[in-house]
Design a protein around this motif. Structure first.
Motif, PDB file in Angstrom:
ATOM      1  N   ALA A   1      48.156  26.376  -5.021  1.00 63.33           N
ATOM      2  CA  ALA A   1      47.802  25.350  -6.134  1.00 63.33           C
ATOM      3  C   ALA A   1      48.568  24.539  -6.265  1.00 63.33           C
ATOM      4  O   ALA A   1      48.084  22.939  -6.547  1.00 63.33           O
ATOM      5  CB  ALA A   1      47.461  26.274  -7.527  1.00 63.33           C
TER       6      ALA A   1
ATOM      7  N   PHE B   1      40.033  26.361 -12.854  1.00 68.41           N
ATOM      8  CA  PHE B   1      41.003  27.264 -12.983  1.00 68.41           C
ATOM      9  C   PHE B   1      40.860  28.517 -13.705  1.00 68.41           C
ATOM     10  O   PHE B   1      41.397  29.553 -12.858  1.00 68.41           O
ATOM     11  CB  PHE B   1      42.257  26.169 -13.969  1.00 68.41           C
ATOM     12  N   LEU B   2      40.277  28.690 -14.521  1.00 70.32           N
ATOM     13  CA  LEU B   2      39.811  29.898 -15.314  1.00 70.32           C
ATOM     14  C   LEU B   2      39.028  30.820 -14.355  1.00 70.32           C
ATOM     15  O   LEU B   2      39.264  31.985 -14.223  1.00 70.32           O
ATOM     16  CB  LEU B   2      39.243  29.738 -16.290  1.00 70.32           C
TER      17      LEU B   2
ATOM     18  N   TRP C   1      39.204  16.758 -16.574  1.00 69.58           N
ATOM     19  CA  TRP C   1      39.927  17.898 -17.082  1.00 69.58           C
ATOM     20  C   TRP C   1      39.034  19.101 -17.542  1.00 69.58           C
ATOM     21  O   TRP C   1      39.416  20.361 -17.358  1.00 69.58           O
ATOM     22  CB  TRP C   1      40.911  17.403 -18.411  1.00 69.58           C
TER      23      TRP C   1
ATOM     24  N   PHE D   1      38.373  20.618 -14.335  1.00 70.87           N
ATOM     25  CA  PHE D   1      39.799  21.496 -13.813  1.00 70.87           C
ATOM     26  C   PHE D   1      39.883  22.574 -14.585  1.00 70.87           C
ATOM     27  O   PHE D   1      40.284  23.612 -13.954  1.00 70.87           O
ATOM     28  CB  PHE D   1      40.925  20.441 -14.066  1.00 70.87           C
ATOM     29  N   LEU D   2      39.512  22.609 -15.922  1.00 70.31           N
ATOM     30  CA  LEU D   2      39.982  23.887 -16.634  1.00 70.31           C
ATOM     31  C   LEU D   2      38.835  25.001 -16.154  1.00 70.31           C
ATOM     32  O   LEU D   2      39.252  26.024 -16.081  1.00 70.31           O
ATOM     33  CB  LEU D   2      39.658  23.652 -17.922  1.00 70.31           C
TER      34      LEU D   2
ATOM     35  N   SER E   1      39.141  30.617 -10.946  1.00 68.05           N
ATOM     36  CA  SER E   1      39.895  30.796  -9.849  1.00 68.05           C
ATOM     37  C   SER E   1      41.011  31.919 -10.298  1.00 68.05           C
ATOM     38  O   SER E   1      41.097  32.829  -9.378  1.00 68.05           O
ATOM     39  CB  SER E   1      40.575  29.753  -9.229  1.00 68.05           C
ATOM     40  N   ALA E   2      41.552  31.854 -11.461  1.00 68.70           N
ATOM     41  CA  ALA E   2      42.549  32.875 -11.833  1.00 68.70           C
ATOM     42  C   ALA E   2      41.907  34.160 -12.028  1.00 68.70           C
ATOM     43  O   ALA E   2      42.539  35.063 -11.775  1.00 68.70           O
ATOM     44  CB  ALA E   2      42.890  32.286 -13.262  1.00 68.70           C
TER      45      ALA E   2
END
Length: 297
Positions: free
Chosen positions: A64, A231-232, A224, A227-228, A234-235
């Motif tokens: 990342a 990100f959540l 953003w 992106f958030l 993918s995590a």
């Protein structure tokens, strides 16, 4: 013969999709999905704790962090060169996993090397190469290309599982490298090309999608928010994938059952990406017909 714009895209661009599918599918994306196969066998042989063998977060985190670097290098040197270099470095990394001394810090160092170099054969350069060939069917093209991990998983996960339980976990890492060098690298060398007029063709024959400078994007709430969300998602998926096989083992699933469930997961990802790709294109009837038309040629 006169082709429609959609048919022309697929007639010219299908080798690029196939090469990108095999190159991307046999690299770090597949490594992330299948790496949990190694935790239990390595723990049994080396006597390490599961915590010591959980190196996947290192790979994912560094991937990342260095993804933007891969994007910059792709813009400067071209997608094809970057993917070829990335596949070679990735193969070196997984071979390093196979031959590294049985000490945690050696393992972490190799994992860090894979994580740093993984973006070179990941989404950014592969999608950049495919994007030049497709405008009207770009969503479908991206969905097919990024389904490469699932396609490779269908044959790769049973093969790696067989190698691990027949010859040891080090052989499993050699299979990782073999898939990349035998399938992915030749496909990219032979078939992955950027569109020769991607930056210079007139709008009427090769329309260019509008874009935003990265400085403007960083000031955008939409960027953003996206992106958030990514990100959540993918995590959550990354944490699940990294421990899938050990969780199944703790629940008394047999090796064959755990492998089958891993393949089922890969198939579900494949279907999701295909549907997502068609959705991005808006399910145009002409695009769907173009697929069937081309397959008959």
């Amino acid at each position: 013969m006169t082709y429609s714009p959609v048919q022309e895209e697929w007639r010219r661009g299908w080798p690029v999709i196939l090469a990108g599918l095999l190159g991307y599918g046999s690299a770090s994306g597949f490594f992330i999905i299948a790496s949990s196969l190694f935790i239990a066998p390595m723990q049994a042989e080396l006597g390490w704790s599961a915590k010591q063998l959980t190196f996947l977060p290192i790979v994912v985190f560094l991937l990342a962090v260095f993804n933007p670097v891969a994007g910059i290098l792709t813009d400067r040197w071209g997608a094809r060169r970057i993917v070829i270099v990335g596949l070679c470095l990735y193969s070196i990394g997984v071979v390093g996993m196979a031959i590294t001394p049985a000490k945690p810090y050696y393992l972490y160092a190799i994992a860090a090397f894979i994580g740093i170099t993984a973006p070179l054969s990941s989404v950014s350069p592969v999608v950049k190469g495919v994007a030049g060939w497709f405008r009207l069917s770009s969503g479908t093209a991206f969905g097919l290309t990024l389904s490469g991990v699932s396609f490779i998983s269908l044959i790769g996960m049973p093969l790696i599982n067989y190698a691990i339980h027949s010859f040891g976990w080090r052989s499993g890492y050699m299979v990782f490298a073999g898939l990349s060098l035998v399938i992915g690298l030749p496909a990219v060398v032979l078939g992955f090309r950027e569109h020769p007029q991607a930056c210079s063709a007139p709008a009427s024959s090769h329309p260019v999608l509008g874009g935003t400078h990265w400085r403007e994007a960083l000031r955008s709430t939409r960027f953003w928010s996206l992106f958030l969300a990514l990100f959540l998602t993918s995590a959550a998926l990354g944490g699940f994938l990294g421990h899938l096989q050990p969780i199944l083992a703790l629940k008394d699933f047999a090796v064959a059952q755990a492998t089958i469930l891993g393949v089922v997961y890969a198939v579900s990802v494949l279907l999701g990406r295909l549907v997502g790709g068609f959705s991005l294109t808006g399910f145009p009837m002409e695009s769907l017909l173009a697929h069937f038309w081309f397959c008959r040629q």
